[in-house]
Design a protein around this motif. Structure first.
Motif: not given
Length: 161
Positions: A127-130, A97-107, A134-140
């Motif tokens: 798609r919405a969660l991804i 599950v963790e690997q899929w999450r990392e892959r979805l966020l990276a690619d 990504q928006q959460e990470a960019s804003v902090g």
């Protein structure tokens, strides 16, 4: 040839069964029912949970240890490990599950691959969660959607057995 079991080894095995009995006493009634223990062992575990006096509880735990000798302890240990989240299959699933999450966020192409592997997945929700993660990470912001994405993937990916 079978060598005779030493007294020390027998005592260790008996203490291990008694420790397993201690873990059974710590379970709630629903979990005890799921284990499908023999009636005598089930009753002894319930009784031990009600005993407060040290010496009486010690004797009851010894009795539970004695009853445990007649039961195959492996399935009980396995179920307890699963409830604690220590089983190998459970850990392997969490890593997947963790690997899929990392892959979805990276690619971006990983989502198509995930949808092909798990056709029952809700593509719009993922798609919405991804996007939100990504928006959460960019804003902090705190990683709320990061966790929600993990839980969504955890629901999607079945147990590895």
């Amino acid at each position: 040839m079978d060598e005779p079991v030493s007294k020390t080894r027998r005592k260790k095995e008996m203490h291990a069964l008694q420790d397993l009995g201690e873990q059974l006493v710590a379970l709630n009634a629903g979990q005890l029912e799921q284990l499908e223990l023999p009636e005598s062992l089930h009753d002894a575990v319930i009784t031990a949970g009600k005993i407060n006096k040290f010496e009486a509880r010690r004797r009851q735990m010894q009795y539970i240890g004695r009853l445990m000798r007649e039961v195959d302890a492996a399935p009980i240990r396995e179920q307890l490990e699963k409830w604690r989240g220590n089983s190998r299959s459970h850990r392997a699933r969490l890593h997947l599950v963790e690997q899929w999450r990392e892959r979805l966020l990276a690619d971006e192409a990983a989502l198509a691959e995930l949808l092909q592997t798990y056709p029952q997945a809700d593509s719009q929700r993922l798609r919405a969660l991804i996007r939100n993660t990504q928006q959460e990470a960019s804003v902090g912001k705190p990683p709320r959607n990061f966790h929600l994405l993990f839980y969504a993937l955890q629901e999607l990916i079945p147990d590895l057995r």
